[in-house]
Write an enzyme that holds these catalytic residues in place. Structure first.
Site, PDB file in Angstrom:
ATOM      1  N   LEU A  78       0.909  -1.236   0.055  1.00 24.20           N
ATOM      2  CA  LEU A  78      -0.091  -0.091  -0.085  1.00 24.20           C
ATOM      3  C   LEU A  78       0.790   1.382   0.250  1.00 24.20           C
ATOM      4  O   LEU A  78       0.103   2.406   0.202  1.00 24.20           O
ATOM      5  CB  LEU A  78      -0.930   0.135   1.016  1.00 24.20           C
ATOM      6  N   HIS A  96       2.645   4.209  -1.683  1.00 30.04           N
ATOM      7  CA  HIS A  96       2.533   4.746  -3.141  1.00 30.04           C
ATOM      8  C   HIS A  96       4.006   4.875  -3.814  1.00 30.04           C
ATOM      9  O   HIS A  96       4.859   4.920  -3.119  1.00 30.04           O
ATOM     10  CB  HIS A  96       2.144   6.237  -3.050  1.00 30.04           C
ATOM     11  N   MET A 120       8.821   6.492   3.986  1.00 32.84           N
ATOM     12  CA  MET A 120       9.292   5.027   3.825  1.00 32.84           C
ATOM     13  C   MET A 120      10.388   4.737   2.839  1.00 32.84           C
ATOM     14  O   MET A 120      11.040   3.905   3.180  1.00 32.84           O
ATOM     15  CB  MET A 120       7.797   4.405   3.215  1.00 32.84           C
ATOM     16  N   GLU A 121      10.662   5.627   2.139  1.00 31.55           N
ATOM     17  CA  GLU A 121      11.891   5.544   1.119  1.00 31.55           C
ATOM     18  C   GLU A 121      13.181   5.535   1.851  1.00 31.55           C
ATOM     19  O   GLU A 121      13.907   4.930   1.936  1.00 31.55           O
ATOM     20  CB  GLU A 121      11.574   6.307  -0.072  1.00 31.55           C
ATOM     21  N   ASP A 166      25.720  -8.046   5.695  1.00 29.10           N
ATOM     22  CA  ASP A 166      25.940  -9.018   4.988  1.00 29.10           C
ATOM     23  C   ASP A 166      27.381  -9.015   4.296  1.00 29.10           C
ATOM     24  O   ASP A 166      27.965 -10.179   4.086  1.00 29.10           O
ATOM     25  CB  ASP A 166      25.085  -9.019   3.529  1.00 29.10           C
TER      26      ASP A 166
END
Length: 162
Positions: free
Chosen positions: A61, A63, A112-113, A127
């Site tokens: 959800l 965008h 969110m980015e 990693d």
């Protein structure tokens, strides 16, 4: 998805950070750029930038928005603060902080980015160094600040001592 069709286009920025605690041997490899897999910070920087573009594929959800700018910065914490829950880690644990600032002009935020980018940068560091320190810890990952949009400005306040 939230309907943003009625919102105005504004410039929006967000900065997020993520910490990764590691032993001295792993930290030295980062500082020297000599891990077996290559320059840890260069690879983590690219991973963070790429992650901003993948955010709507990873977060349901969320965008898809145009990414106009991504700045990735790495710094070492001055005074490591090991988690009280992990007394087995030495007090000399090094902490690498990744800060990502993203900018867009759009109808919805870019938090969110920035959070995804900071998270992926820390995961990339893990990693690349896991053969040297499998006990590395990631966190906290948090929004440091945002500007623009209907909700205005947010700046994380430092924790109070007490």
């Amino acid at each position: 998805m939230v309907d943003v069709s009625g919102k105005r286009v504004t410039e929006r920025t967000a900065t997020a950070s993520s910490r990764i605690m590691m032993n001295a041997q792993a930290a030295e490899l980062v500082r020297q750029g000599t891990s077996r897999k290559g320059d840890v910070l260069a690879v983590a920087r690219l991973a963070a930038i790429a992650a901003t573009k993948w955010t709507p594929h990873l977060i349901p959800l969320c965008h898809a928005i145009p990414i106009e700018s991504v700045e990735v910065q790495f710094d070492w914490a001055d005074h490591p603060q090991p988690s009280p829950a992990d007394a087995s880690r030495p007090q000399s644990t090094d902490q690498l902080i990744c800060r990502v600032t993203c900018v867009t002009s759009g109808k919805t935020g870019i938090e969110m980015e920035a959070l995804t980018a900071a998270s992926v940068a820390s995961l990339t560091v893990y990693d690349m160094l896991k053969s040297v320190d499998r006990a590395m810890q990631i966190g906290p990952t948090q929004l440091e600040g945002k500007a623009g949009g209907q909700s205005g400005t947010f700046v994380r306040q430092p924790p109070t001592q007490g």
